[in-house]
Enzyme design. Sequence first.
Site, short mmCIF file in Angstrom:
data_model
loop_
_atom_site.label_atom_id
_atom_site.label_comp_id
_atom_site.label_asym_id
_atom_site.label_seq_id
_atom_site.Cartn_x
_atom_site.Cartn_y
_atom_site.Cartn_z
N ASN A 55 0.91 -1.25 0.21
CA ASN A 55 0.10 -0.03 0.18
C ASN A 55 0.79 1.32 0.05
OD1 ASN A 55 -2.47 -1.51 0.29
ND2 ASN A 55 -1.88 -1.88 2.71
N HIS B 16 -14.37 -1.67 5.82
CA HIS B 16 -12.88 -2.22 6.31
C HIS B 16 -13.32 -3.16 7.75
CE1 HIS B 16 -8.83 -2.57 8.25
NE2 HIS B 16 -8.53 -2.78 7.16
N GLU C 299 -16.10 4.28 3.44
CA GLU C 299 -14.47 4.61 3.26
C GLU C 299 -14.42 5.55 1.86
OE1 GLU C 299 -12.16 1.12 2.74
OE2 GLU C 299 -13.55 0.01 4.24
N SER D 236 -10.85 -0.66 0.20
CA SER D 236 -9.53 -0.91 0.09
C SER D 236 -9.51 -2.47 -0.81
CB SER D 236 -9.26 -1.47 1.67
OG SER D 236 -10.19 -2.41 2.15
N ASP E 249 -13.25 7.03 6.65
CA ASP E 249 -12.15 6.67 6.63
C ASP E 249 -11.38 6.45 5.43
OD1 ASP E 249 -10.02 4.36 6.69
OD2 ASP E 249 -11.33 2.93 7.93
N HIS F 54 -7.21 4.84 2.03
CA HIS F 54 -6.69 4.63 0.54
C HIS F 54 -6.89 5.71 -0.18
CE1 HIS F 54 -5.95 0.52 1.59
NE2 HIS F 54 -6.90 0.58 2.20
N LYS G 59 -0.46 4.02 4.65
CA LYS G 59 -0.72 3.42 3.12
C LYS G 59 0.23 4.51 2.45
CE LYS G 59 -3.72 0.47 4.59
NZ LYS G 59 -4.89 0.22 5.49
C1 LIG Z 1 -5.68 -0.26 6.60
C2 LIG Z 1 -6.81 -0.01 7.00
C3 LIG Z 1 -7.23 0.40 8.33
C4 LIG Z 1 -6.36 0.04 9.43
O1 LIG Z 1 -5.34 1.08 9.33
P1 LIG Z 1 -3.84 0.49 10.15
O2 LIG Z 1 -3.27 1.57 10.52
O3 LIG Z 1 -3.34 -0.23 9.12
O4 LIG Z 1 -4.18 -0.34 11.37
C5 LIG Z 1 -8.63 1.13 8.69
N1 LIG Z 1 -9.33 1.20 7.59
C6 LIG Z 1 -9.11 1.13 6.27
C7 LIG Z 1 -10.24 1.43 5.07
C8 LIG Z 1 -7.89 0.41 5.95
O5 LIG Z 1 -7.52 0.22 4.77
#
Ligand SMILES: *Cc1c(COP(=O)(O)O)cnc(C)c1O
Length: 378
Positions: free
Chosen positions: A43, A129, A168, A172, A197, A200, A232
């Site tokens: 990522n 996620h 999101e 992801s 969230d 990405h 990421k």
């Molecule tokens: C990777 C991810 C997370 C978790 O984040 P980390 O810092 O890796 O724990 C949360 N939400 C989404 C959409 C993700 O892709």
Amino acid sequence: MPFNLSLAEREAAGLKRTLPAIDRVDGRSLYSDGKQFVNFAGNDYLGLSRAPELREAAERAARDYGVGAVASPLVVGHQAIHRELESELCDWLGLESVMLFSSGFSANQAVIKALLSKEHTLWQDRLNHASLQEAGLLSPARMVRFAHNDMTALEKKLKPSAGLIVSEGVFSMDGDMAPWAELTRLANGSGNWLMIDDAHGLGVLGEEGRGTLAEQGLEASSVNIFMGTFGKALGVSGAFVGGSRELVEYLHNFGRSYIYSTHLPPPQAAAVLAAVRLVRKADDRRAHLRALVAQFRNGVAELPLQLLPSATAIQPLVAGEEAATLTLAAALKQQGLWTGAIRPPTVPKGSARLRITLSAAHTQADVQRLTDALHSAL
Ligand SMILES: *Cc1c(COP(=O)(O)O)cnc(C)c1O
């Protein structure tokens, strides 16, 4: 062990997972078992995990602060370097206040568990996620899931002023974006809170890499809660939650995974700060990534696999069956190309896929090798 029943079932179904033996990995390369691969499974979308600016910032902070935060944030762990990162994030994204977390997983837990109680409802996209789904299951709130990006379905399920809608920025496992203008309209119209969230989207999309909202012409203030991660496109690890000063003060007091966890190591905070400064000016990296995405999509358009409609660094090729996906990934590995074979329960049954991720660290020749190998494997 008396607890291994479901592990045996997973193994019988061919779904047991094991850790791959990786020696070393960055945005472009992966070393395993003495062999070198091109990495299409990470990522590190902008290729920052090895950027000299980040490494030097981490080294300097290790000298000045040491390698550990020494305590949780409310005790004595929250230091000048953490405050500097918080104010850079506010300035970058146009947020009133932010707080830092060791991981996105724990940030989502803190927010959803601390804010919602049993009289509230949490609406989430079915493809959100695992950290969001799990936070919803652990929270006493009623959880209502709606079909992926289906705003008509969401509107039917919404109740006025009853809780939080979360989705999101960029999904992801699918690479598509949620429709944020529409989500904003539904949240405002029903008096519910809205959370993004943007794990990405951050760094990759929008002006200065401000993420999915910026990409769709919206301000950060159109959501109540802005969550993003540093693991990421920013190339490090950790996460933040941003919003009003009141929200952040509330989470300082009630976000259990924030309060009871050692704060981010100073070298990590310093590397993230350097990453943010770099990302704001990284139009060249973003343009290169967009060109690679277009090259890849052209290159695989004729393949007998479903290429999901994604304009982002995440380019899933759906093979459907688990076995077909694993065979394809193994054939690519033979050619020195490492892709992610994603199977249920991470994705819905029957939609096993290669999750191919592109990075600004890749070259056009890397992408050409991948599309050539896919053509010869199929
Ligand atoms: C990777 C991810 C997370 C978790 O984040 P980390 O810092 O890796 O724990 C949360 N939400 C989404 C959409 C993700 O892709």
